[in-house]
Motif scaffolding. Structure first.
Motif, PDB file in Angstrom:
ATOM      1  N   ALA A   1      43.149  13.617 -98.241  1.00 45.01           N
ATOM      2  CA  ALA A   1      41.745  13.971 -98.006  1.00 45.01           C
ATOM      3  C   ALA A   1      40.998  14.334 -99.291  1.00 45.01           C
ATOM      4  CB  ALA A   1      41.643  15.118 -97.001  1.00 45.01           C
ATOM      5  N   PHE A   2      41.635  15.095-100.190  1.00 49.37           N
ATOM      6  CA  PHE A   2      40.916  15.484-101.400  1.00 49.37           C
ATOM      7  C   PHE A   2      40.551  14.263-102.226  1.00 49.37           C
ATOM      8  CE2 PHE A   2      41.006  16.607-105.989  1.00 49.37           C
ATOM      9  CZ  PHE A   2      39.832  17.324-106.026  1.00 49.37           C
ATOM     10  N   ASP A   3      41.532  13.399-102.464  1.00 49.91           N
ATOM     11  CA  ASP A   3      41.250  12.225-103.295  1.00 49.91           C
ATOM     12  C   ASP A   3      40.215  11.305-102.645  1.00 49.91           C
ATOM     13  OD1 ASP A   3      42.821  12.868-105.496  1.00 49.91           O
ATOM     14  OD2 ASP A   3      44.624  12.011-104.602  1.00 49.91           O
TER      15      ASP A   3
ATOM     16  N   VAL B   1      42.104  14.070 -90.838  1.00 47.15           N
ATOM     17  CA  VAL B   1      40.760  14.455 -91.281  1.00 47.15           C
ATOM     18  C   VAL B   1      39.851  13.242 -91.107  1.00 47.15           C
ATOM     19  CG1 VAL B   1      39.351  15.251 -93.227  1.00 47.15           C
ATOM     20  CG2 VAL B   1      41.693  16.093 -92.960  1.00 47.15           C
TER      21      VAL B   1
ATOM     22  N   LEU C   1      37.793  12.267-100.499  1.00 46.26           N
ATOM     23  CA  LEU C   1      36.486  12.928-100.594  1.00 46.26           C
ATOM     24  C   LEU C   1      35.933  12.813-102.013  1.00 46.26           C
ATOM     25  CD1 LEU C   1      34.287  14.613 -99.207  1.00 46.26           C
ATOM     26  CD2 LEU C   1      35.599  16.669 -99.755  1.00 46.26           C
TER      27      LEU C   1
ATOM     28  N   LYS D   1      45.651  14.635 -94.047  1.00 46.40           N
ATOM     29  CA  LYS D   1      45.148  15.660 -94.952  1.00 46.40           C
ATOM     30  C   LYS D   1      45.603  15.462 -96.394  1.00 46.40           C
ATOM     31  CE  LYS D   1      43.319  19.647 -96.203  1.00 46.40           C
ATOM     32  NZ  LYS D   1      43.640  21.050 -95.965  1.00 46.40           N
TER      33      LYS D   1
ATOM     34  N   ASP E   1      29.585  13.809 -92.903  1.00 50.18           N
ATOM     35  CA  ASP E   1      30.330  14.902 -92.282  1.00 50.18           C
ATOM     36  C   ASP E   1      31.825  14.677 -92.533  1.00 50.18           C
ATOM     37  OD1 ASP E   1      30.837  17.199 -90.809  1.00 50.18           O
ATOM     38  OD2 ASP E   1      29.920  16.468 -88.962  1.00 50.18           O
ATOM     39  N   VAL E   2      32.563  15.782 -92.577  1.00 50.25           N
ATOM     40  CA  VAL E   2      34.026  15.726 -92.703  1.00 50.25           C
ATOM     41  C   VAL E   2      34.589  16.694 -91.675  1.00 50.25           C
ATOM     42  CG1 VAL E   2      36.015  16.069 -94.228  1.00 50.25           C
ATOM     43  CG2 VAL E   2      33.844  15.286 -95.188  1.00 50.25           C
ATOM     44  N   THR E   3      35.484  16.248 -90.829  1.00 50.79           N
ATOM     45  CA  THR E   3      36.022  17.145 -89.796  1.00 50.79           C
ATOM     46  C   THR E   3      37.098  18.055 -90.386  1.00 50.79           C
ATOM     47  OG1 THR E   3      37.700  15.525 -89.150  1.00 50.79           O
ATOM     48  CG2 THR E   3      35.590  15.444 -87.982  1.00 50.79           C
ATOM     49  N   GLU E   4      37.276  19.220 -89.753  1.00 51.47           N
ATOM     50  CA  GLU E   4      38.383  20.099 -90.136  1.00 51.47           C
ATOM     51  C   GLU E   4      39.697  19.397 -89.812  1.00 51.47           C
ATOM     52  OE1 GLU E   4      38.137  23.125 -91.572  1.00 51.47           O
ATOM     53  OE2 GLU E   4      35.968  22.899 -91.572  1.00 51.47           O
TER      54      GLU E   4
END
Lengths: 264, 264
Positions: free
Chosen positions: A46-48, A113, A50, A43, A64-67
């Motif tokens: 994950a932001f960078d 993620v 995405l 996680k 798609d991106v999983t929780e």
């Protein structure tokens, strides 16, 4: 590959994969349904990652991106489990390939993620439907892929050059190939180069960086599309503590029909 | 609006805005260049908001995301400053509109992330270029916008229904309107509904939730497109400690030509 896998519904093929009855490449299985590349990161990255995908949509079209902690790709295959439903995975530790496995359940962590990224299989079908042959399928090899000199737009620690795939197309069909694939931005869209490999830093078509070389015949031009190997290659350079990807060619078969990815 | 603003380069209009010489809506300025909606949130919400946009690309097509703390939209307007270059902003504290200002420099924090989201101005130009009139422009009002019963795909705390904009189109031009706008997925793409407001939970076209009602003439059908107000409306429901948006109609004028957003 058994012919019947070609016509089988995605969920049935995924069940066979989960039970270990299919362990090879997924090309051609559940014809007409989109397949997806997989990148799993913690996680904290994950932001960078995405954002990297958002800034580089041609090589990195996110489906798609999983929780965090959930193995379910709820949008593209809500009954699937990304820990078991791909035939083969690669585990990278600190950027080094540690292992190839067929089930990642033992490695799963609750801050993982999963990013599911569009794959060129979808637009290859569109090419074939338009009477444009796909050479590496005809020759029974993997598509040739090349590192380019095209810089991706960086995001956080993620940066690097675009990887492209190449398909030779008869010169008179090159424009049609561009039109046909442009309909599908969610699976790399139109080509990024037609006919001039040098212009993007490729000096020998016979020496791809990934995959296999294919024959380019008289009267054909090499056509280059942004490739879903890019995000993997870029993520690997960041040397994350832990990263899991699909093994090349061993994709997630989704419940989404290729044609529904067409914007027109 | 002075006619000359229509033909002025984006950077020159932004300079006038920065100097306080333009403070009104930006519609029509720097014709041919894309304009963008703005949502600013703290970094802690950035991943979930970006994911929300990724999962709901029709209402939330992301054009650019600034680095945390940087006011520069490096991809779509690298010389711009999102603190000063929009004519008017709204400051929301805990989901409540606290203030409208023309410069957010005093409010800027080093963990702010700006999201620039595609705007329907781009596809309206494409409609006009195809001989399809845009009623709210003809009537000199704001586009009518409606809350629908269409659930967005949630991400973290962000969830809610899609907001749509409506333009009446002569029945014989409705298909052309769908074709023309489908070329532009980065600015909401094709319509989500043609002709049946009830089907998406809209019961009175004369009572839009945002903007102004427009005349629907005999022989015209209402055509609905996903609207960039959706991400703002959804973010507001989360009641973040701090959120800054553009004031309606007061957009960022980017350096990107509308036509370059066309996928075909």
């Amino acid at each position: 590959m058994e012919c019947s896998w070609n016509e089988m519904a995605p969920k049935n093929v995924r069940a066979l994969i989960r039970e270990g009855k299919i362990s090879g490449p997924t090309a051609g299985m559940s014809a007409g349904y989109a397949q997806a590349n997989l990148v799993i990161l913690k996680k904290e990255l994950a932001f960078d990652f995405l954002l990297f995908c958002q800034r580089n949509q041609k090589p990195c079209p996110v489906l798609d991106v999983t929780e965090a902690g959930s193995p379910v790709p709820a949008i593209i295959a809500p009954q699937a489990d990304i820990r078991t439903d791909l035939p083969k995975y690669r585990i990278y530790q600190h950027g080094v390939l540690a292992e190839e496995v067929t089930d990642i359940t033992p490695y799963w962590e609750d801050d993982f993620v999963g990013f599911l990224i569009g794959c060129s299989f979808s637009f290859e079908q569109a090419l074939i439907n338009n009477g444009i042959g796909v050479r590496h399928i005809e020759e029974g090899t993997n598509v040739p892929m090349y590192k380019t000199n095209i810089d991706c737009v960086p995001a956080g620690p993620f940066c690097g050059q675009m990887v492209v795939s190449m398909r030779p197309v008869p010169e008179w069909q090159a424009v049609r190939a561009a039109q046909v694939t442009s309909r599908f931005p969610a699976v790399h869209g139109g080509p990024i180069q037609i006919g001039n490999p040098q212009a993007i830093g490729i000096h020998d078509l016979n020496k791809p960086d990934f995959g296999d070389a294919v024959t380019v015949r008289e009267g054909e031009v090499p056509v280059f599309w942004a490739c879903g190997v890019t995000p993997q290659a870029v993520a690997m350079q960041v040397k994350p503590e832990m990263m899991i990807t699909h093994a090349p060619g061993h994709m997630l078969i989704t419940d989404i029909r290729d044609e529904t990815l067409g914007v027109l």
